[in-house]
Design an enzyme around this catalytic site. Structure first.
Site, PDB file in Angstrom:
ATOM      1  N   ASP A  73       0.867  -1.170   0.000  1.00  0.00           N
ATOM      2  CA  ASP A  73       0.000   0.000   0.000  1.00  0.00           C
ATOM      3  C   ASP A  73       0.910   1.228   0.000  1.00  0.00           C
ATOM      4  O   ASP A  73       2.045   1.185   0.454  1.00  0.00           O
ATOM      5  CB  ASP A  73      -0.952  -0.016   1.204  1.00  0.00           C
ATOM      6  CG  ASP A  73      -2.118   0.963   1.023  1.00  0.00           C
ATOM      7  OD1 ASP A  73      -2.162   1.665  -0.014  1.00  0.00           O
ATOM      8  OD2 ASP A  73      -2.981   1.032   1.914  1.00  0.00           O
ATOM      9  N   ASP A  97      -7.766  -7.230   1.543  1.00  0.00           N
ATOM     10  CA  ASP A  97      -6.832  -7.297   2.664  1.00  0.00           C
ATOM     11  C   ASP A  97      -7.531  -6.704   3.859  1.00  0.00           C
ATOM     12  O   ASP A  97      -8.444  -5.880   3.693  1.00  0.00           O
ATOM     13  CB  ASP A  97      -5.551  -6.473   2.397  1.00  0.00           C
ATOM     14  CG  ASP A  97      -5.797  -4.990   2.617  1.00  0.00           C
ATOM     15  OD1 ASP A  97      -6.438  -4.366   1.746  1.00  0.00           O
ATOM     16  OD2 ASP A  97      -5.403  -4.455   3.677  1.00  0.00           O
TER      17      ASP A  97
END
Ligand code: PRF
Length: 376
Positions: free
Chosen positions: A92, A271
């Site tokens: 990320d 996720d």
């Protein structure tokens, strides 16, 4: 990177495919365990590979940039070599963590200045610096730098934020085109749709993202305080616009029920910290609902942790034993709970995939959602 869509449902938007990276293939729908600083908390790589059967894990740019820092990651040869995970990795961008963790944040056109939550040191994240950092980390899938606006933002704020994310995306793409991977394997940038809970903004953001033609696309800015129905509505709307032949990643979601509902609406990748964080607090996910193992009712229950569980901890240890370990704050308790929950999440998406393949996903999902909603 290729995405091979293998099965699609006739009566909902669920799909099953294979996403192939230079570090191997990922069968979708997939859940990605979160390894914020390069480690999935309390879980060894061996357990992730052999027991949980994770196919891809996540790292966070924000955390890895602060510690161990870019010099160590570069000298180690990237995160795959540093943490010895040889399967696919996704990072990320920090476009979420900087908003949830850092102090004294200031957003400008250039990027975000912030103070580290660890030592108060001052930093700037810009679309360019975040691409450069993700080159050094070396994940197979890297995320665009975005602003995740709060679920209760007004339309004007959400519009300006979404447009800023759009301009930042152009700068991310430009930087990617100007730079090369450092470790010989391919890296693909996934852009992120924002737009809060406003259909017009979601539509516009999704159109900008779709126009990029990226290897995969993400849906951000959800599960940040908006009602669950709004979240589902935004996923549905966004997926009418995102290309069907590319994987879709719903960031930071969610409960087992959220995941099954999002799969029914065409999402392929997930996720969430929930299985690991909630596990460390004693919450266990099972096919029949959630268990709070701290509860006194489990103190004297010597039955296996989860008779339907697929990991070795499920048959090896009893509920009473885990109750004891969590109460005495034993490290082993955190390990057992994390392994159980991650194995459950991976089993959940594996079963979902199997039912998509068989063609009965929608009815299976409806039955499962009812079961998963219990508290045991
Ligand atoms: N953006 C990024 N990461 C994220 C999110 C987002 O909107 C979310 C929101 N659920 C989780 N993680 N970059």
């Amino acid at each position: 990177m290729t995405f091979d869509l293998q099965y699609t449902c006739a009566d909902c938007e669920a799909r099953a495919g294979v996403l192939t990276t230079d570090h191997g293939a990922i069968e979708t729908p997939i859940f990605m365990p979160v390894g914020t600083v390069g480690s999935v908390k309390a879980v060894h790589m061996h357990e992730l590979e052999e027991d949980i059967r994770a196919q891809i894990i996540l790292g966070n740019t924000y955390h890895l940039y602060l510690r161990p820092g870019l010099d160590v990651l570069r000298r180690a040869g990237g995160l795959h070599r540093f943490n010895s995970w040889e399967r696919p990795l996704l990072t990320d961008s920090g476009g979420f963590q900087v908003f949830s963790l850092a102090e004294n944040r200031k957003i400008t056109e250039e990027g975000v200045t912030f103070r580290s939550h660890i030592d108060g040191s001052k930093h700037l994240f810009s679309p360019e610096s975040v691409m450069d950092i993700q080159r050094v980390i070396g994940a197979d899938i890297i995320m665009a730098f975005d602003e995740c606006c709060p679920g209760d933002a007004d339309h004007d704020y959400a519009r300006r934020s979404m447009l800023l994310t759009g301009r930042w995306l152009e700068r991310c793409l430009k930087r990617m085109a100007e730079t090369e991977p450092l470790y010989g394997h391919e890296q693909q940038l996934f852009p992120i749709v924002q737009g809060c809970v406003y259909p017009d903004l979601r539509r516009r953001s999704a159109e900008m993202v779709a126009a990029v033609g990226a290897a995969g696309n993400a849906i951000g800015g959800l599960a940040v305080g908006e009602p669950t129905d709004k979240m589902y509505e935004m996923i549905e709307l966004t997926n009418t616009i995102l290309p069907k032949d590319r994987p879709r990643y719903l960031m930071g979601v969610g409960t087992p029920i959220n995941i099954l509902e999002a799969i029914a609406r065409g999402v392929d990748m997930f996720d969430c910290i929930m299985p690991t964080r909630n596990g460390r607090n004693g919450q266990l996910f099972t096919w029949h609902g959630t268990i709070n193992i701290r509860n006194a009712k489990w103190a004297d229950d010597y039955s296996p942790l989860d008779p339907e569980g697929t990991s070795y901890v499920d048959s090896r240890y009893s509920k009473a034993y885990l109750h004891h370990l969590i109460h005495t704050q034993e490290l082993l308790g955190l390990q057992i709970a994390s392994i159980h929950n991650l194995a459950f999440y991976l089993d959940l998406v594996r079963q979902a995939r199997e039912h998509i393949r068989q063609g009965d996903y929608r009815s299976w999902k409806t039955a499962m959602v009812r079961q998963l909603d219990n508290r045991l």
